[in-house]
Design a protein around this motif. Structure first.
Motif, short mmCIF file in Angstrom:
data_model
loop_
_atom_site.label_atom_id
_atom_site.label_comp_id
_atom_site.label_asym_id
_atom_site.label_seq_id
_atom_site.Cartn_x
_atom_site.Cartn_y
_atom_site.Cartn_z
N ASN A 131 0.81 -1.22 0.00
CA ASN A 131 0.00 0.00 0.00
C ASN A 131 0.85 1.27 0.00
O ASN A 131 0.33 2.36 0.22
CB ASN A 131 -0.94 0.01 1.20
N THR A 132 2.15 1.12 -0.27
CA THR A 132 3.02 2.29 -0.33
C THR A 132 3.76 2.27 -1.66
O THR A 132 4.82 1.67 -1.80
CB THR A 132 4.03 2.30 0.84
N ASN A 133 3.15 2.93 -2.64
CA ASN A 133 3.67 2.92 -4.01
C ASN A 133 3.79 4.35 -4.53
O ASN A 133 2.92 5.19 -4.29
CB ASN A 133 2.73 2.14 -4.93
N TYR A 134 4.87 4.58 -5.24
CA TYR A 134 5.15 5.90 -5.80
C TYR A 134 5.36 5.77 -7.31
O TYR A 134 5.51 4.68 -7.84
CB TYR A 134 6.41 6.50 -5.18
N MET A 135 5.42 6.93 -7.99
CA MET A 135 5.70 6.92 -9.42
C MET A 135 6.46 8.18 -9.79
O MET A 135 6.26 9.24 -9.18
CB MET A 135 4.40 6.84 -10.24
N ALA A 136 7.34 8.07 -10.78
CA ALA A 136 8.10 9.22 -11.26
C ALA A 136 8.32 9.10 -12.76
O ALA A 136 8.47 7.99 -13.29
CB ALA A 136 9.45 9.32 -10.54
N GLY A 137 8.34 10.25 -13.42
CA GLY A 137 8.58 10.25 -14.86
C GLY A 137 9.09 11.59 -15.35
O GLY A 137 8.88 12.63 -14.71
N ILE A 138 9.75 11.56 -16.48
CA ILE A 138 10.34 12.75 -17.10
C ILE A 138 9.61 13.05 -18.40
O ILE A 138 9.28 12.15 -19.17
CB ILE A 138 11.83 12.51 -17.38
N SER A 139 9.34 14.33 -18.64
CA SER A 139 8.68 14.79 -19.86
C SER A 139 7.30 14.14 -20.00
O SER A 139 6.44 14.34 -19.15
CB SER A 139 9.58 14.52 -21.07
N LEU A 140 7.08 13.29 -21.01
CA LEU A 140 5.80 12.60 -21.12
C LEU A 140 5.59 11.64 -19.95
O LEU A 140 4.46 11.33 -19.60
CB LEU A 140 5.72 11.82 -22.44
N GLY A 141 6.68 11.20 -19.33
CA GLY A 141 6.56 10.37 -18.13
C GLY A 141 5.93 11.13 -16.98
O GLY A 141 5.27 10.54 -16.12
#
Length: 254
Positions: A131-141
Protein backbone atom coordinates in the motif's frame (compact mmCIF):
# COMPACT_ATOMS: atom_id res chain seq x y z
CA UNK A 1 21.41 -4.99 -6.73
CA UNK A 2 19.82 -4.50 -10.15
CA UNK A 3 17.62 -7.28 -11.55
CA UNK A 4 16.58 -7.25 -15.22
CA UNK A 5 13.48 -9.17 -16.29
CA UNK A 6 11.46 -9.15 -19.51
CA UNK A 7 7.69 -8.85 -19.16
CA UNK A 8 5.06 -9.11 -21.89
CA UNK A 9 3.09 -5.86 -22.05
CA UNK A 10 -0.19 -6.53 -23.90
CA UNK A 11 -0.95 -2.90 -24.79
CA UNK A 12 2.40 -2.66 -26.62
CA UNK A 13 2.21 -6.22 -27.98
CA UNK A 14 5.84 -6.93 -27.10
CA UNK A 15 8.21 -7.88 -24.34
CA UNK A 16 9.77 -4.98 -22.49
CA UNK A 17 12.71 -4.91 -20.10
CA UNK A 18 11.79 -4.19 -16.47
CA UNK A 19 14.72 -3.17 -14.26
CA UNK A 20 14.28 -3.72 -10.52
CA UNK A 21 16.61 -2.10 -8.00
CA UNK A 22 16.74 -3.84 -4.63
CA UNK A 23 18.21 -2.05 -1.60
CA UNK A 24 21.68 -3.03 -0.44
CA UNK A 25 20.31 -4.78 2.66
CA UNK A 26 17.46 -6.61 0.88
CA UNK A 27 19.14 -10.04 0.96
CA UNK A 28 20.10 -9.72 4.62
CA UNK A 29 16.77 -8.79 6.16
CA UNK A 30 13.10 -9.74 6.08
CA UNK A 31 12.03 -6.11 5.82
CA UNK A 32 9.41 -4.98 3.28
CA UNK A 33 9.92 -1.85 1.19
CA UNK A 34 7.96 0.89 -0.59
CA UNK A 35 8.11 0.72 -4.39
CA UNK A 36 8.85 3.53 -6.83
CA UNK A 37 7.72 2.90 -10.42
CA UNK A 38 9.58 4.87 -13.11
CA UNK A 39 9.11 5.31 -16.86
CA UNK A 40 11.84 5.32 -19.56
CA UNK A 41 13.55 2.55 -17.62
CA UNK A 42 16.57 2.28 -19.93
CA UNK A 43 17.48 5.86 -18.93
CA UNK A 44 17.10 5.45 -15.17
CA UNK A 45 20.01 3.48 -13.70
CA UNK A 46 23.02 3.26 -16.00
CA UNK A 47 24.39 4.81 -19.19
CA UNK A 48 25.01 1.53 -21.01
CA UNK A 49 21.47 1.03 -22.40
CA UNK A 50 20.34 4.64 -22.69
CA UNK A 51 18.44 6.32 -25.47
CA UNK A 52 19.68 9.87 -25.91
CA UNK A 53 23.23 9.89 -24.56
CA UNK A 54 23.07 9.56 -20.78
CA UNK A 55 20.89 8.41 -17.91
CA UNK A 56 19.89 9.59 -14.46
CA UNK A 57 22.65 7.28 -13.14
CA UNK A 58 20.34 6.39 -10.30
CA UNK A 59 22.06 3.07 -9.52
CA UNK A 60 25.23 4.68 -8.16
CA UNK A 61 23.20 7.31 -6.36
CA UNK A 62 20.99 4.77 -4.59
CA UNK A 63 23.95 2.59 -3.65
CA UNK A 64 25.74 5.57 -2.11
CA UNK A 65 22.69 6.84 -0.23
CA UNK A 66 21.47 3.36 0.77
CA UNK A 67 17.82 4.39 0.56
CA UNK A 68 15.37 1.73 1.74
CA UNK A 69 13.33 1.65 -1.44
CA UNK A 70 12.63 -0.72 -4.34
CA UNK A 71 12.69 0.96 -7.75
CA UNK A 72 10.96 -0.61 -10.75
CA UNK A 73 11.88 1.01 -14.08
CA UNK A 74 9.96 0.09 -17.24
CA UNK A 75 11.69 0.55 -20.60
CA UNK A 76 9.99 2.70 -23.20
CA UNK A 77 9.85 1.69 -26.86
CA UNK A 78 10.36 3.03 -30.36
CA UNK A 79 6.87 4.55 -30.41
CA UNK A 80 7.26 6.47 -27.15
CA UNK A 81 4.92 9.29 -28.15
CA UNK A 82 2.15 6.78 -28.81
CA UNK A 83 2.90 4.80 -25.65
CA UNK A 84 3.06 7.75 -23.27
CA UNK A 85 0.33 10.10 -24.47
CA UNK A 86 -3.02 9.73 -22.73
CA UNK A 87 -5.18 11.24 -25.45
CA UNK A 88 -4.63 12.54 -28.96
CA UNK A 89 -2.68 15.76 -29.06
CA UNK A 90 -4.72 18.82 -28.14
CA UNK A 91 -4.82 22.43 -29.25
CA UNK A 92 -1.85 23.64 -27.19
CA UNK A 93 0.32 20.85 -28.60
CA UNK A 94 -0.59 21.90 -32.13
CA UNK A 95 0.11 25.57 -31.37
CA UNK A 96 3.57 24.85 -29.94
CA UNK A 97 4.72 22.27 -32.48
CA UNK A 98 2.94 23.60 -35.55
CA UNK A 99 1.75 20.06 -36.25
CA UNK A 100 -1.68 18.50 -36.20
CA UNK A 101 -0.48 15.07 -35.13
CA UNK A 102 -2.79 12.11 -34.67
CA UNK A 103 -1.36 9.81 -32.05
CA UNK A 104 -2.76 6.41 -31.08
CA UNK A 105 -2.60 7.26 -27.39
CA UNK A 106 -1.93 4.16 -25.27
CA UNK A 107 -0.90 5.83 -22.02
CA UNK A 108 -4.07 5.08 -20.08
CA UNK A 109 -3.90 1.38 -20.99
CA UNK A 110 -0.21 1.34 -20.07
CA UNK A 111 -0.90 2.75 -16.59
CA UNK A 112 -3.72 0.24 -16.17
CA UNK A 113 -1.23 -2.52 -17.04
CA UNK A 114 1.13 -1.30 -14.30
CA UNK A 115 -1.67 -1.31 -11.72
CA UNK A 116 -3.43 -4.54 -12.69
CA UNK A 117 -0.58 -6.73 -13.94
CA UNK A 118 2.92 -5.47 -13.18
CA UNK A 119 2.34 -4.29 -9.60
CA UNK A 120 0.77 -7.62 -8.52
CA UNK A 121 3.72 -9.44 -10.12
CA UNK A 122 6.23 -7.25 -8.29
CA UNK A 123 4.35 -7.66 -5.00
CA UNK A 124 4.33 -11.43 -5.44
CA UNK A 125 8.05 -11.60 -6.25
CA UNK A 126 9.57 -9.13 -3.79
CA UNK A 127 8.95 -8.02 -0.23
CA UNK A 128 6.97 -4.85 -0.82
CA UNK A 129 4.79 -2.56 1.24
CA UNK A 130 1.82 -3.17 -1.01
CA UNK A 131 0.00 0.00 0.00
CA UNK A 132 3.02 2.29 -0.33
CA UNK A 133 3.67 2.92 -4.01
CA UNK A 134 5.15 5.90 -5.80
CA UNK A 135 5.70 6.92 -9.42
CA UNK A 136 8.10 9.22 -11.26
CA UNK A 137 8.58 10.25 -14.86
CA UNK A 138 10.34 12.75 -17.10
CA UNK A 139 8.68 14.79 -19.86
CA UNK A 140 5.80 12.60 -21.12
CA UNK A 141 6.56 10.37 -18.13
CA UNK A 142 5.47 13.27 -15.94
CA UNK A 143 2.19 13.40 -17.84
CA UNK A 144 1.69 9.68 -17.17
CA UNK A 145 2.57 10.08 -13.50
CA UNK A 146 0.06 12.85 -12.90
CA UNK A 147 -2.66 10.80 -14.56
CA UNK A 148 -1.74 7.69 -12.53
CA UNK A 149 -2.01 9.48 -9.18
CA UNK A 150 -5.30 11.11 -10.14
CA UNK A 151 -6.85 7.94 -11.54
CA UNK A 152 -5.50 5.53 -8.92
CA UNK A 153 -5.15 7.68 -5.78
CA UNK A 154 -5.42 4.67 -3.47
CA UNK A 155 -2.59 2.89 -5.31
CA UNK A 156 -0.01 5.69 -5.75
CA UNK A 157 0.46 8.19 -2.94
CA UNK A 158 3.46 10.17 -4.24
CA UNK A 159 4.34 11.25 -7.76
CA UNK A 160 7.29 13.15 -9.19
CA UNK A 161 6.97 14.90 -12.54
CA UNK A 162 10.21 16.23 -14.04
CA UNK A 163 10.11 18.77 -16.90
CA UNK A 164 6.67 17.42 -17.78
CA UNK A 165 5.33 17.66 -21.32
CA UNK A 166 1.81 18.31 -20.09
CA UNK A 167 1.19 20.47 -23.16
CA UNK A 168 0.67 17.37 -25.32
CA UNK A 169 -2.61 16.64 -23.51
CA UNK A 170 -3.06 19.92 -21.63
CA UNK A 171 -6.77 20.43 -22.12
CA UNK A 172 -7.79 16.86 -21.38
CA UNK A 173 -5.49 16.58 -18.38
CA UNK A 174 -6.80 19.77 -16.80
CA UNK A 175 -10.34 18.49 -17.07
CA UNK A 176 -9.32 15.11 -15.68
CA UNK A 177 -7.63 16.69 -12.64
CA UNK A 178 -10.69 18.80 -11.94
CA UNK A 179 -12.88 15.69 -11.88
CA UNK A 180 -10.46 13.56 -9.85
CA UNK A 181 -10.80 12.76 -6.16
CA UNK A 182 -7.37 12.68 -4.58
CA UNK A 183 -6.79 11.49 -1.03
CA UNK A 184 -5.09 13.09 1.96
CA UNK A 185 -2.01 10.98 1.08
CA UNK A 186 -1.66 12.39 -2.44
CA UNK A 187 1.60 14.33 -2.81
CA UNK A 188 3.27 15.70 -5.92
CA UNK A 189 6.73 16.97 -6.82
CA UNK A 190 6.84 19.04 -10.03
CA UNK A 191 9.71 20.89 -11.61
CA UNK A 192 10.30 22.79 -14.81
CA UNK A 193 13.35 24.45 -16.34
CA UNK A 194 13.28 27.99 -17.67
CA UNK A 195 15.18 26.92 -20.81
CA UNK A 196 13.43 23.70 -21.73
CA UNK A 197 13.65 24.19 -25.50
CA UNK A 198 15.97 27.12 -26.15
CA UNK A 199 13.12 28.95 -27.86
CA UNK A 200 11.85 31.77 -25.64
CA UNK A 201 8.24 31.47 -26.83
CA UNK A 202 8.10 27.72 -26.28
CA UNK A 203 9.98 27.98 -22.97
CA UNK A 204 7.38 30.41 -21.66
CA UNK A 205 4.47 28.26 -22.85
CA UNK A 206 6.09 25.11 -21.37
CA UNK A 207 6.46 26.82 -18.00
CA UNK A 208 2.91 28.18 -18.12
CA UNK A 209 1.66 24.67 -18.91
CA UNK A 210 3.43 23.26 -15.85
CA UNK A 211 2.30 26.12 -13.64
CA UNK A 212 -1.32 25.56 -14.64
CA UNK A 213 -1.15 21.88 -13.67
CA UNK A 214 0.56 22.81 -10.42
CA UNK A 215 -2.24 25.23 -9.53
CA UNK A 216 -4.92 22.63 -10.25
CA UNK A 217 -3.14 19.95 -8.23
CA UNK A 218 -2.55 22.32 -5.33
CA UNK A 219 -6.32 22.68 -4.97
CA UNK A 220 -6.77 18.90 -4.91
CA UNK A 221 -3.78 17.27 -3.21
CA UNK A 222 -2.56 17.41 0.37
CA UNK A 223 0.94 18.53 -0.61
CA UNK A 224 2.35 19.81 -3.89
CA UNK A 225 5.86 21.12 -4.55
CA UNK A 226 6.82 23.11 -7.63
CA UNK A 227 10.46 23.91 -8.41
CA UNK A 228 11.52 26.34 -11.13
CA UNK A 229 14.96 25.21 -12.29
CA UNK A 230 17.13 28.15 -13.30
CA UNK A 231 18.83 27.40 -16.64
CA UNK A 232 17.10 24.00 -16.58
CA UNK A 233 17.12 22.33 -19.99
CA UNK A 234 15.28 19.34 -21.43
CA UNK A 235 18.10 16.81 -21.23
CA UNK A 236 19.46 14.24 -18.80
CA UNK A 237 22.44 16.34 -17.76
CA UNK A 238 19.92 18.84 -16.42
CA UNK A 239 17.52 16.20 -15.09
CA UNK A 240 20.32 14.64 -13.01
CA UNK A 241 20.83 17.88 -11.08
CA UNK A 242 17.41 17.35 -9.53
CA UNK A 243 18.06 13.85 -8.18
CA UNK A 244 18.55 14.99 -4.58
CA UNK A 245 15.27 16.92 -4.57
CA UNK A 246 13.47 14.04 -6.27
CA UNK A 247 14.66 11.32 -3.92
CA UNK A 248 14.37 13.49 -0.83
CA UNK A 249 10.72 13.99 -1.74
CA UNK A 250 10.14 10.23 -1.77
CA UNK A 251 12.21 9.56 1.34
CA UNK A 252 10.68 12.40 3.38
CA UNK A 253 13.99 14.16 3.97
CA UNK A 254 12.73 17.58 2.85
Amino acid sequence: MLVKIKYWIPVFQEERMIRVYLPHEYAHTDRSYPVLYMHDGQNVFEDQDVVGGSSLRLLNYLEQKKFQLIVVAIDSGAKRMEEYCLWRHGQLSEELTGKSEIVKAKGREYIAYIVKDLKPAIDATYRTLRNTNYMAGISLGGLLTTYALCHYPTVFSKGACISSAFFRNQEELEGFILESELTDRSCFYLDCGDKESGDERIDKAFLNSNDRIYQLLEEKASCVQFHLIKDGEHNYKSFRTRTDDLMSFFMNER
